[in-house]
Design an enzyme around this catalytic site. Structure first.
Site, mmCIF file in Angstrom:
data_model
loop_
_atom_site.group_PDB
_atom_site.id
_atom_site.type_symbol
_atom_site.label_atom_id
_atom_site.label_comp_id
_atom_site.label_asym_id
_atom_site.label_seq_id
_atom_site.Cartn_x
_atom_site.Cartn_y
_atom_site.Cartn_z
ATOM 1 C CG HIS A 40 72.079 89.422 63.930
ATOM 2 N ND1 HIS A 40 73.140 88.553 63.824
ATOM 3 C CD2 HIS A 40 71.673 89.682 62.667
ATOM 4 C CE1 HIS A 40 73.365 88.315 62.545
ATOM 5 N NE2 HIS A 40 72.497 88.981 61.822
ATOM 6 C CG HIS A 65 72.678 90.236 55.781
ATOM 7 N ND1 HIS A 65 73.473 89.128 55.840
ATOM 8 C CD2 HIS A 65 72.250 90.458 57.056
ATOM 9 C CE1 HIS A 65 73.551 88.704 57.092
ATOM 10 N NE2 HIS A 65 72.817 89.484 57.845
ATOM 11 N NE ARG A 139 102.254 77.182 57.992
ATOM 12 C CZ ARG A 139 103.162 78.084 58.338
ATOM 13 N NH1 ARG A 139 103.229 79.251 57.738
ATOM 14 N NH2 ARG A 139 104.017 77.811 59.292
ATOM 15 C CB CYS A 186 97.659 73.440 58.956
ATOM 16 S SG CYS A 186 99.404 73.826 59.084
ATOM 17 C CE1 TYR A 323 103.628 72.018 58.713
ATOM 18 C CE2 TYR A 323 105.245 72.413 56.999
ATOM 19 C CZ TYR A 323 104.229 72.860 57.808
ATOM 20 O OH TYR A 323 103.816 74.164 57.720
HETATM 21 C C1 HEM Z 1 70.063 87.057 59.309
HETATM 22 C C2 HEM Z 1 70.398 91.834 59.938
HETATM 23 C C3 HEM Z 1 75.224 91.437 60.500
HETATM 24 C C4 HEM Z 1 74.905 86.654 59.680
HETATM 25 C C5 HEM Z 1 69.751 88.391 59.407
HETATM 26 C C6 HEM Z 1 68.423 88.943 59.272
HETATM 27 C C7 HEM Z 1 68.514 90.266 59.471
HETATM 28 C C8 HEM Z 1 69.897 90.584 59.709
HETATM 29 C C9 HEM Z 1 67.382 91.280 59.437
HETATM 30 C C10 HEM Z 1 67.159 88.152 58.944
HETATM 31 C C11 HEM Z 1 66.943 88.215 57.464
HETATM 32 C C12 HEM Z 1 65.737 87.447 56.993
HETATM 33 O O1 HEM Z 1 65.621 86.262 57.338
HETATM 34 O O2 HEM Z 1 64.937 88.026 56.274
HETATM 35 C C13 HEM Z 1 71.728 92.132 60.158
HETATM 36 C C14 HEM Z 1 72.220 93.454 60.459
HETATM 37 C C15 HEM Z 1 73.562 93.323 60.647
HETATM 38 C C16 HEM Z 1 73.926 91.943 60.427
HETATM 39 C C17 HEM Z 1 71.361 94.713 60.559
HETATM 40 C C18 HEM Z 1 74.598 94.383 61.000
HETATM 41 C C19 HEM Z 1 74.306 95.522 61.576
HETATM 42 C C20 HEM Z 1 75.568 90.110 60.250
HETATM 43 C C21 HEM Z 1 76.908 89.587 60.221
HETATM 44 C C22 HEM Z 1 76.818 88.237 59.983
HETATM 45 C C23 HEM Z 1 75.428 87.921 59.879
HETATM 46 C C24 HEM Z 1 78.170 90.424 60.438
HETATM 47 C C25 HEM Z 1 77.894 87.179 59.820
HETATM 48 C C26 HEM Z 1 79.128 87.293 60.158
HETATM 49 C C27 HEM Z 1 73.571 86.339 59.560
HETATM 50 C C28 HEM Z 1 73.069 85.010 59.355
HETATM 51 C C29 HEM Z 1 71.669 85.133 59.242
HETATM 52 C C30 HEM Z 1 71.355 86.539 59.379
HETATM 53 C C31 HEM Z 1 73.902 83.728 59.285
HETATM 54 C C32 HEM Z 1 70.701 84.005 58.971
HETATM 55 C C33 HEM Z 1 70.085 83.474 60.233
HETATM 56 C C34 HEM Z 1 69.127 82.333 59.916
HETATM 57 O O3 HEM Z 1 68.397 82.442 58.937
HETATM 58 O O4 HEM Z 1 69.165 81.380 60.665
HETATM 59 N N1 HEM Z 1 70.632 89.413 59.669
HETATM 60 N N2 HEM Z 1 72.769 91.248 60.139
HETATM 61 N N3 HEM Z 1 74.695 89.086 60.040
HETATM 62 N N4 HEM Z 1 72.520 87.243 59.581
HETATM 63 FE FE1 HEM Z 1 72.648 89.233 59.856
HETATM 64 N N1 MTE Z 2 102.612 75.665 49.013
HETATM 65 C C1 MTE Z 2 103.474 76.668 48.823
HETATM 66 N N2 MTE Z 2 103.982 76.844 47.594
HETATM 67 N N3 MTE Z 2 103.882 77.470 49.843
HETATM 68 C C2 MTE Z 2 103.381 77.294 51.118
HETATM 69 O O1 MTE Z 2 103.735 78.052 52.029
HETATM 70 N N4 MTE Z 2 101.950 75.916 52.606
HETATM 71 C C3 MTE Z 2 101.515 74.527 52.788
HETATM 72 C C4 MTE Z 2 100.609 74.091 51.648
HETATM 73 N N5 MTE Z 2 101.181 74.445 50.390
HETATM 74 C C5 MTE Z 2 102.470 76.221 51.351
HETATM 75 C C6 MTE Z 2 102.091 75.444 50.242
HETATM 76 C C7 MTE Z 2 100.837 74.262 54.036
HETATM 77 S S1 MTE Z 2 101.793 73.997 55.404
HETATM 78 C C8 MTE Z 2 99.475 74.089 54.092
HETATM 79 S S2 MTE Z 2 98.711 73.617 55.537
HETATM 80 C C9 MTE Z 2 98.627 74.324 52.914
HETATM 81 O O2 MTE Z 2 99.362 74.745 51.792
HETATM 82 C C10 MTE Z 2 97.595 75.375 53.234
HETATM 83 O O3 MTE Z 2 96.803 75.654 52.113
HETATM 84 P P1 MTE Z 2 95.843 76.920 52.133
HETATM 85 O O4 MTE Z 2 96.653 78.135 52.473
HETATM 86 O O5 MTE Z 2 95.207 76.989 50.795
HETATM 87 O O6 MTE Z 2 94.835 76.636 53.224
#
Ligand code: HEM
Ligand code: MTE
Length: 467
Positions: A40, A65, A139, A186, A323
């Site tokens: 990947h 993607h 949170r 937090c 807190y």
């Molecule tokens: C890049 C396929 C799942 C994050 C790519 C590329 C392909 C690909 C082909 C290159 C695309 C290009 O540059 O043209 C896939 C397939 C997946 C999958 C087939 C699942 C079966 C995921 C997931 C994530 C992810 C779950 C994030 C949680 C990324 C990132 C890049 C990337 C960040 C960019 C890498 C770079 O350009 O440095 N993927 N991907 N991918 N993918 Fe996926």
């Molecule tokens: N405001 C309400 N009304 N109720 C909540 O439970 N949690 C606080 C604050 N504001 C809270 C709240 C706490 S402890 C944090 S760290 C931040 O919201 C988290 O914001 P987020 O959930 O958007 O990251």
């Protein structure tokens, strides 16, 4: 067309590791991508975040993607289809106060489902300077209130018994929109490390109870001045906030900040209705929340219903009895909440997001990545990284622009490249220095406290280098 075997989502969900095979779904198709994981382009760690479930929520975050060649590539790995009777999970049962909570991103690491508390996985936490809304840590202390934006009113208690009642369109049109990029953290971020020293009470946050967004809204200052308050107020005053979320006894979530911070033009305190250019998501306070840059997240009250100026801090449990920081010698029998001030500005913090603890990294050039931030608008001026447990140090490269002095509300992302030899065992350590030359403590035990807050010791990650 070939006929494929049918699977339920539950069956797909059993394939989450290379040992059990890595399955994912896209639309109604099921794929076994085990052999693609190491190929990947985005890295094996990222693809595994989607293992056992749907790709769409992750691909929505990475537009690379949405190109035809990616789907073509995926097609080679098709092994089945979802059973036609597979419907989205049924709506929650009646009588559950959390039944109305919004849907969440499957990539979040959940620390508690009800109330919902979750952090982005470390692999995605510092990938981007602005955290995508779907991944921003959440949170919540209570169920998420269901707010009708049409009938929503924000009550602002003015001086002399006068009060303002602002609808959403009024808040948007009467006050200039102000935008601030700010990190929220937090007080319990990195609590899990504190519990390793001695048990503490609280959710076991890893390093992800911190995220960054560009917030848009009215300045709290403008609203307070409009309500009739003056810039200067003699004596001690606090601006108290109440949320629409209330506990079983009817007490709302509440918190307060000092009056001076609330009216200071330089403090950038917002009544925010936008997050990264979108309306606030329900988990983050729809339709209006407070954002207090540089201050512990607990004061940034979500689902804001009321603002009032008072000679005393908010009477809320979360201001008075939670807190707050204590000495390691204070335990649950001796703790007296009145003796400690409520946490406001947070201390300097940093953590390593890559590599992860226990990883086996390839020999050659290792890239270490992480975040660093300090409270009160103090900029991070340096991040030191050690690969040998703190004996020798190198200086990391800080990404991004220099923030205005005293208004460094957002984290910095940093990176360090260093050569590593096959077979080595590394203890990677990071520590940040802020603009006041505040530094992080080197170990957890001396800052241990019963609630597990303010956990900002040097972050340590042990990895091995593959032969
Ligand atoms: C890049 C396929 C799942 C994050 C790519 C590329 C392909 C690909 C082909 C290159 C695309 C290009 O540059 O043209 C896939 C397939 C997946 C999958 C087939 C699942 C079966 C995921 C997931 C994530 C992810 C779950 C994030 C949680 C990324 C990132 C890049 C990337 C960040 C960019 C890498 C770079 O350009 O440095 N993927 N991907 N991918 N993918 Fe996926
Ligand atoms: N405001 C309400 N009304 N109720 C909540 O439970 N949690 C606080 C604050 N504001 C809270 C709240 C706490 S402890 C944090 S760290 C931040 O919201 C988290 O914001 P987020 O959930 O958007 O990251």
């Amino acid at each position: 067309a070939p006929r494929y075997p049918r699977y339920t989502r539950e069956e797909v969900g059993r394939h989450r590791t290379p040992q059990d095979r890595v399955w994912v779904t896209h639309g109604t198709d099921v794929f076994d991508v085990t052999d693609f994981v190491e190929l990947h382009p985005g890295g094996a760690d990222k693809i595994l975040l989607a293992a056992g479930g749907a790709l769409e929520p992750f691909w929505a975050l990475y537009a690379v993607h949405s190109q035809p060649h990616v789907l073509e590539l995926l097609r080679e790995y098709k092994v089945g289809e979802l059973s036609p009777e597979e419907a989205p999970p049924a709506a929650a049962a009646t009588g559950d106060p959390f039944a109305g909570d919004p849907p969440r991103h499957p990539g979040l690491r959940v620390n508690s489902q009800k109330p919902f508390n979750a952090e982005p996985p470390a692999e995605l936490l510092a990938e981007r300077f602005l955290t995508p809304n779907e991944l921003f840590f959440t949170r919540n202390h209570l169920p998420v209130p269901a707010v009708d934006p049409g009938s929503y009113r924000l009550r602002v208690e003015g001086p002399g018994g006068r009060a303002l009642s602002l609808s959403l369109p009024e808040l948007r049109s009467r006050f200039p929109k102000h935008e601030v990029t700010a990190t929220l953290q937090c007080a319990g971020n990195r609590r899990a490390e504190m519990s390793q020293v001695r048990p503490v009470k609280g959710l076991p946050w890893d390093i992800g109870a911190i995220s960054t967004a560009r917030w848009g809204g009215a300045r709290l200052r403008d609203v307070l001045l409009h309500a009739g308050f003056e810039e200067e107020r003699e004596g001690e005053w606090h601006v108290c906030f109440e949320g629409l979320d209330a506990d079983a006894g009817g007490a709302p979530y509440g918190a307060s900040i000092p009056y001076g911070r609330a009216v200071s033009p330089a403090a950038d305190v917002l009544l925010a209705y936008e997050m990264n250019g979108e309306e606030l998501p329900r988990d983050h306070g729809f339709p209006v929340r407070v954002v207090v840059p540089g201050v512990v997240g607990a004061r940034s009250v979500k689902w804001l219903r009321r603002v009032a100026v008072s000679p005393a801090e908010s009477p809320s449990h979360w201001q008075q009895n939670d807190y707050k920081g204590f000495s390691p010698c204070v335990d649950w029998d001796t703790v007296d909440y009145k003796t400690a001030p409520a946490i406001q500005e947070l201390p300097v913090q940093s953590a390593i997001t890559h590599p992860r603890p226990g990883a086996a990294v390839p020999a050659g050039e290792l890239t270490v990545k992480g975040y660093a931030w300090s409270g009160g608008g103090r900029p991070v001026v340096r991040v030191d990284v050690s690969l040998d447990g703190g004996r020798t140090w190198r200086v990391a490269r800080l990404a991004g622009e220099r923030p205005p002095p005293e208004r460094a509300w957002a984290w910095v992302l940093w990176e360090l490249q260093a050569p590593v030899a096959a077979g080595a065992e590394l203890e990677i350590v990071c520590k940040a220095v802020d603009g006041s030359y505040n530094v992080q403590p080197d170990s957890v035990a001396p800052i241990w406290n019963l609630r597990g807050v303010l956990s900002n010791a040097w972050h340590r990650v042990r990895v091995s280098v593959r032969d």
